[in-house]
Write a protein that holds these residues in place. Structure first.
Motif, short mmCIF file in Angstrom:
data_model
loop_
_atom_site.label_atom_id
_atom_site.label_comp_id
_atom_site.label_asym_id
_atom_site.label_seq_id
_atom_site.Cartn_x
_atom_site.Cartn_y
_atom_site.Cartn_z
N MET A 1 -25.24 -33.54 7.31
CA MET A 1 -25.17 -32.38 8.15
C MET A 1 -24.89 -32.85 9.57
O MET A 1 -25.37 -33.88 9.99
CB MET A 1 -26.49 -31.61 8.07
CG MET A 1 -26.46 -30.29 8.75
SD MET A 1 -27.90 -29.27 8.40
CE MET A 1 -27.50 -28.70 6.75
N LYS A 2 -24.13 -32.06 10.30
CA LYS A 2 -23.78 -32.39 11.69
C LYS A 2 -24.56 -31.47 12.64
O LYS A 2 -24.74 -30.29 12.37
CB LYS A 2 -22.29 -32.19 11.93
CG LYS A 2 -21.41 -33.04 11.04
CD LYS A 2 -21.30 -34.42 11.58
CE LYS A 2 -20.31 -35.19 10.71
NZ LYS A 2 -20.26 -36.57 11.02
N TYR A 3 -25.01 -32.05 13.75
CA TYR A 3 -25.76 -31.32 14.76
C TYR A 3 -25.06 -31.52 16.09
O TYR A 3 -24.64 -32.63 16.42
CB TYR A 3 -27.19 -31.85 14.84
CG TYR A 3 -27.92 -31.81 13.53
CD1 TYR A 3 -28.60 -30.67 13.13
CD2 TYR A 3 -27.92 -32.91 12.67
CE1 TYR A 3 -29.27 -30.62 11.92
CE2 TYR A 3 -28.58 -32.86 11.46
CZ TYR A 3 -29.25 -31.72 11.09
OH TYR A 3 -29.91 -31.67 9.89
N PHE A 4 -24.95 -30.44 16.87
CA PHE A 4 -24.23 -30.47 18.14
C PHE A 4 -25.01 -29.75 19.23
O PHE A 4 -25.73 -28.81 18.95
CB PHE A 4 -22.88 -29.75 18.01
CG PHE A 4 -22.01 -30.25 16.91
CD1 PHE A 4 -21.15 -31.30 17.13
CD2 PHE A 4 -22.04 -29.67 15.65
CE1 PHE A 4 -20.33 -31.77 16.12
CE2 PHE A 4 -21.24 -30.13 14.63
CZ PHE A 4 -20.37 -31.18 14.86
N ILE A 5 -24.80 -30.21 20.47
CA ILE A 5 -25.24 -29.46 21.65
C ILE A 5 -24.13 -29.58 22.69
O ILE A 5 -23.26 -30.44 22.59
CB ILE A 5 -26.58 -29.93 22.24
CG1 ILE A 5 -26.49 -31.35 22.79
CG2 ILE A 5 -27.71 -29.77 21.26
CD1 ILE A 5 -27.67 -31.73 23.66
N ILE A 6 -24.16 -28.72 23.68
CA ILE A 6 -23.20 -28.79 24.78
C ILE A 6 -23.94 -29.25 26.03
O ILE A 6 -24.94 -28.66 26.42
CB ILE A 6 -22.52 -27.43 25.00
CG1 ILE A 6 -21.72 -27.05 23.76
CG2 ILE A 6 -21.63 -27.47 26.25
CD1 ILE A 6 -21.08 -25.70 23.79
N VAL A 7 -23.44 -30.33 26.60
CA VAL A 7 -24.01 -30.89 27.83
C VAL A 7 -22.89 -31.02 28.84
O VAL A 7 -21.86 -31.64 28.57
CB VAL A 7 -24.65 -32.27 27.56
CG1 VAL A 7 -25.18 -32.88 28.85
CG2 VAL A 7 -25.74 -32.18 26.52
N ASN A 8 -23.09 -30.41 30.00
CA ASN A 8 -22.08 -30.44 31.07
C ASN A 8 -20.71 -29.99 30.56
O ASN A 8 -19.68 -30.57 30.90
CB ASN A 8 -21.98 -31.84 31.67
CG ASN A 8 -23.27 -32.30 32.31
OD1 ASN A 8 -24.03 -31.50 32.84
ND2 ASN A 8 -23.54 -33.59 32.24
N GLY A 9 -20.70 -28.98 29.70
CA GLY A 9 -19.46 -28.43 29.19
C GLY A 9 -18.82 -29.24 28.08
O GLY A 9 -17.77 -28.89 27.58
N GLU A 10 -19.44 -30.33 27.69
CA GLU A 10 -18.91 -31.20 26.63
C GLU A 10 -19.77 -31.08 25.38
O GLU A 10 -21.00 -31.05 25.45
CB GLU A 10 -18.93 -32.67 27.08
CG GLU A 10 -18.07 -32.97 28.29
CD GLU A 10 -16.59 -32.85 28.02
OE1 GLU A 10 -16.16 -33.21 26.91
OE2 GLU A 10 -15.87 -32.39 28.92
N THR A 11 -19.11 -30.99 24.22
CA THR A 11 -19.84 -30.94 22.95
C THR A 11 -20.27 -32.34 22.58
O THR A 11 -19.45 -33.26 22.52
CB THR A 11 -18.96 -30.34 21.84
OG1 THR A 11 -18.58 -29.02 22.23
CG2 THR A 11 -19.71 -30.29 20.52
N CYS A 12 -21.55 -32.51 22.34
CA CYS A 12 -22.10 -33.81 21.95
C CYS A 12 -22.60 -33.72 20.51
O CYS A 12 -23.33 -32.80 20.16
CB CYS A 12 -23.28 -34.18 22.84
SG CYS A 12 -22.86 -34.39 24.56
#
Length: 115
Positions: free
Chosen positions: A1-12
């Motif tokens: 499974m993949k997990y993502f967040i957005i930091v400073n406009g960038e998807t991490c």
């Protein structure tokens, strides 16, 4: 499974949710209790949070001493939420499915149609 967040406009992309990651999340969640119990200082708790975020995202971060603690808390919350989102969504969908099944029963429809 993949997990993502957005930091400073960038998807991490976050690391996999391994048993080790679950244990770190539990530890991070317990920091407030540890502060209140006098087991660690607020600075030590913030350093743990900083390390957690730094290990989770590839984005460059300011040095610990220059990090805005509000941003740090936000990042921690977003990371934990990202890891829990799939399970929370699945539980919500299961509950909604059950509710739809109950509401669609003729006896319930009959009750709902009475003024």
């Amino acid at each position: 499974m993949k997990y993502f967040i957005i930091v400073n406009g960038e998807t991490c992309t976050l690391p996999a949710r391994t048993l080790e990651m679950d244990e770190r999340i539990d530890m991070i969640r317990g920091l407030d209790r540890m502060i209140k119990a006098g087991e660690i200082t607020r600075r030590e708790a913030r350093q743990e949070q900083y390390s957690f975020v730094k290990d989770c995202i590839a984005e460059p971060m300011p040095p610990f001493e220059q990090m805005d603690m509000g941003d740090l808390e936000l990042n921690v919350s977003e990371i934990i939420a990202a890891y829990q989102r799939p399970a929370t969504q699945a539980k919500l969908e299961a509950a909604l499915s059950m509710l739809k099944h109950i509401v669609s029963r003729p006896d319930v429809q009959k009750m709902l149609s009475k003024p």
